[in-house]
Design a protein around this motif. Structure first.
Motif, PDB file in Angstrom:
ATOM      1  N   ALA A  63       0.427   4.447  -2.713  1.00 15.56           N
ATOM      2  CA  ALA A  63       0.063   5.990  -1.978  1.00 15.56           C
ATOM      3  C   ALA A  63       1.473   6.621  -2.089  1.00 15.56           C
TER       4      ALA A  63
ATOM      5  N   MET B 148     -17.557  -1.103 -12.092  1.00 15.59           N
ATOM      6  CA  MET B 148     -18.537  -0.146 -11.176  1.00 15.59           C
ATOM      7  C   MET B 148     -19.025   0.805 -12.173  1.00 15.59           C
ATOM      8  N   ALA B 149     -17.999   1.345 -13.049  1.00 13.41           N
ATOM      9  CA  ALA B 149     -18.703   2.416 -14.096  1.00 13.41           C
ATOM     10  C   ALA B 149     -19.499   1.940 -15.061  1.00 13.41           C
ATOM     11  N   LEU B 150     -19.198   0.677 -15.874  1.00 18.02           N
ATOM     12  CA  LEU B 150     -19.799   0.148 -16.766  1.00 18.02           C
ATOM     13  C   LEU B 150     -21.146  -0.297 -16.479  1.00 18.02           C
ATOM     14  N   PRO B 151     -21.960  -0.052 -17.464  1.00 13.74           N
ATOM     15  CA  PRO B 151     -23.588  -0.280 -17.145  1.00 13.74           C
ATOM     16  C   PRO B 151     -23.505  -1.820 -17.332  1.00 13.74           C
TER      17      PRO B 151
ATOM     18  N   MET C 209     -12.949  -0.947 -10.672  1.00 17.86           N
ATOM     19  CA  MET C 209     -13.592   0.641 -10.854  1.00 17.86           C
ATOM     20  C   MET C 209     -14.174   0.530 -12.098  1.00 17.86           C
TER      21      MET C 209
ATOM     22  N   ILE D 120       0.796  -1.039   0.091  1.00 22.02           N
ATOM     23  CA  ILE D 120       0.058  -0.123   0.243  1.00 22.02           C
ATOM     24  C   ILE D 120       1.023   1.347   0.053  1.00 22.02           C
ATOM     25  N   SER D 121       2.065   1.219   0.688  1.00 20.00           N
ATOM     26  CA  SER D 121       2.850   2.430   0.813  1.00 20.00           C
ATOM     27  C   SER D 121       3.602   2.388  -0.622  1.00 20.00           C
TER      28      SER D 121
ATOM     29  N   VAL E 135       2.922   6.997   0.582  1.00 18.58           N
ATOM     30  CA  VAL E 135       3.260   7.523   1.859  1.00 18.58           C
ATOM     31  C   VAL E 135       3.631   6.406   2.826  1.00 18.58           C
ATOM     32  N   GLN E 136       4.881   6.706   3.464  1.00 21.29           N
ATOM     33  CA  GLN E 136       5.321   5.739   4.412  1.00 21.29           C
ATOM     34  C   GLN E 136       6.191   6.374   5.419  1.00 21.29           C
ATOM     35  N   SER E 137       6.217   5.968   6.723  1.00 18.52           N
ATOM     36  CA  SER E 137       7.088   6.681   7.633  1.00 18.52           C
ATOM     37  C   SER E 137       8.760   6.216   7.378  1.00 18.52           C
ATOM     38  N   GLN E 138       9.554   6.958   8.161  1.00 19.05           N
ATOM     39  CA  GLN E 138      10.927   6.764   7.729  1.00 19.05           C
ATOM     40  C   GLN E 138      11.234   5.483   8.455  1.00 19.05           C
TER      41      GLN E 138
END
Ligand SMILES: [Cu+2]
Lengths: 69, 375
Positions: A22, A63-66, A60, A18-19, A24-27
């Motif tokens: 995204a 989800m968007a497709l009909p 995603m 996940i880091s 985003v990660q701590s040192q």
């Protein structure tokens, strides 16, 4: 090497993935991930990131497709 | 105290200007259009607009508040931390959620826009420098639609009308309450067929057919205007689009009229025409179809568009003159007029060019000559 990685546990592995996605990660965690010459761990984290990204895009788009009717 | 008064005054001013914006009479916002698709595009646009406004207000609000609250004159000292994982997660996750929330409805609309299947009427639209051709597929109806604003209005020699540069000699007619599919292509360079109120804007690309569609609801009969939306040469701004949406009954009548007109034109070509009749018609055709390139008085334009005055072909070579009108000149802006003009009109404009502006050849080219040349 492999044992060390598996020893991290799934949860830690997911956290790293996940880091990666995204950015985003701590040192502390970053140092853990890049510590030593653990190439396999870095590669598998990146691959995990790629797989999760593809899954997210798939979900995603669906989800968007009909509904086909 | 003073600052508070100033703040409340300015927020009142802001609210006032927003509410006048909402009245939309200002005409800055995008059009809501007349179709379901155009309405959902408009709604999406407004949704995303207000999301952006909210984000802007929050971000700048916090920023200005913090700058003011912790100003130097109050003895504020800068914090010196360089990591806040919580904050970083917040400013990653919140925008992601907002983006996804916007992407889902936007994609739904996009998919709908691209679904041109099950259309009841098919119209092939071809862009030309600088006009549009409309082919009603399977209906045997086909015509060109040219700008009808006069050159005099363009050059300020005449009052400009209400629909200046947005009027044509022949409108494209579509029925309401039916799905009309447009097959859009081009004969020369890239154009784009754009009617804002239908939310249709599609590139017309030579050798390639793009699809789009519209379904104008019953009750929204009327005139809808648009323009070429891809820079395509000097007269890019002179190839407007005018769509007339009519009831299905009126549409059927119109189709019949078109077929009848075509037959009448074929018959008319067999009639006899005097020199004066041909000159009068020829002058009209020339002003409407040729003057844009060859000059209002046959003087030509720049090095690209040859003059008609004193042209060797016009003065001495009738056969070549007729051939150029029917087949065009390959690889040049001089296109074939065989499909754009009737036999009478072609005969008239050739006769006109050969006798106007001092080209006094005395030649008369009759519609029968054109019929022969077409074979
Ligand atoms: Cu164009």
């Amino acid at each position: 090497m492999t044992r060390q990685f598996i020893g991290l546990g799934l949860w830690k592995f997911l956290q790293s993935v996940i880091s990666v996605l995204a950015g985003v990660q701590s040192q502390n965690k970053r140092q853990q991930d890049f510590a030593g010459d653990n190439l396999l761990r870095i590669i598998s984290t990146c691959l995990g990131g790629a797989v999760v990204l593809i899954l997210v895009v798939l979900v995603m788009v669906n989800m968007a497709l009909p509904d086909p009717s | 105290m003073k600052i508070r008064t100033w703040l409340s005054l300015s927020s009142i001013a802001l609210l006032l200007s927003l509410s006048s914006l909402a009245k939309a009479e200002w005409g800055v916002n995008m059009t809501e259009g007349v179709t379901e698709i155009s309405q959902s595009i408009y709604d999406l646009h407004m949704l995303i607009f207000w999301i952006c406004v909210a984000i802007g207000v929050v971000v700048f609000g916090v920023m200005f508040y913090v700058m003011f609250k912790h100003r130097k004159s109050k003895g504020a000292v800068a914090a010196q931390f360089d990591e806040s994982v919580t904050l970083e997660w917040l400013w990653t996750v919140i925008p992601t959620i907002i983006l996804i929330a916007m992407a889902v409805p936007a994609t739904k609309t996009l998919v709908e826009m691209y679904d041109a299947s099950d259309a009841q009427v098919d119209i092939k639209i071809t862009g030309y420098q600088w006009k549009w051709q409309y082919d009603y597929l399977g209906e045997d109806v086909s015509f060109f639609s040219n700008l009808s604003t006069s050159r005099d209005a363009v050059y300020n020699k005449e009052e400009k009308g209400e629909n200046y540069l947005l009027e044509v000699d022949k409108e494209v007619v579509i029925p309401t309450g039916q799905k009309v599919r447009f097959l859009i292509t081009s004969n020369d360079v890239i154009h784009a067929w754009w009617v804002p109120e239908f939310a249709v804007k599609k590139d017309a690309i030579p050798g390639y057919v793009n699809e789009s569609w519209v379904n104008v609801p019953v009750g929204q009969e009327g005139i809808y205007r648009g323009q070429c939306a891809e820079l395509c040469g000097v007269d890019h701004g002179f190839m407007p689009i005018v769509v007339r949406a009519v009831s299905q009954a009126d549409y059927a009548t119109w189709l019949d009229e078109q077929r009848a007109e075509k037959e009448a034109a074929a018959l008319a070509a067999l009639g006899d025409y005097s020199f004066d009749e041909l000159m009068t018609t020829g002058a009209e055709v020339y002003a409407g179809r040729c003057a844009a390139c060859h000059g209002q008085n046959g003087e030509g334009m720049g090095s690209m568009f040859p003059p008609m005055v004193g042209s060797d072909i016009v003065l001495n070579d009738v056969e070549k003159h007729i051939d150029i009108l029917i087949n065009g000149v390959a690889g040049s802006a001089m296109q074939s007029f065989a499909e754009q003009l009737t036999d009478v009109e072609i005969a008239a404009v050739i006769t006109y060019e050969r006798n106007a502006w001092g080209n006094d050849t005395g030649d008369i080219v009759t519609p029968r000559d054109i019929i022969d040349a077409r074979q």
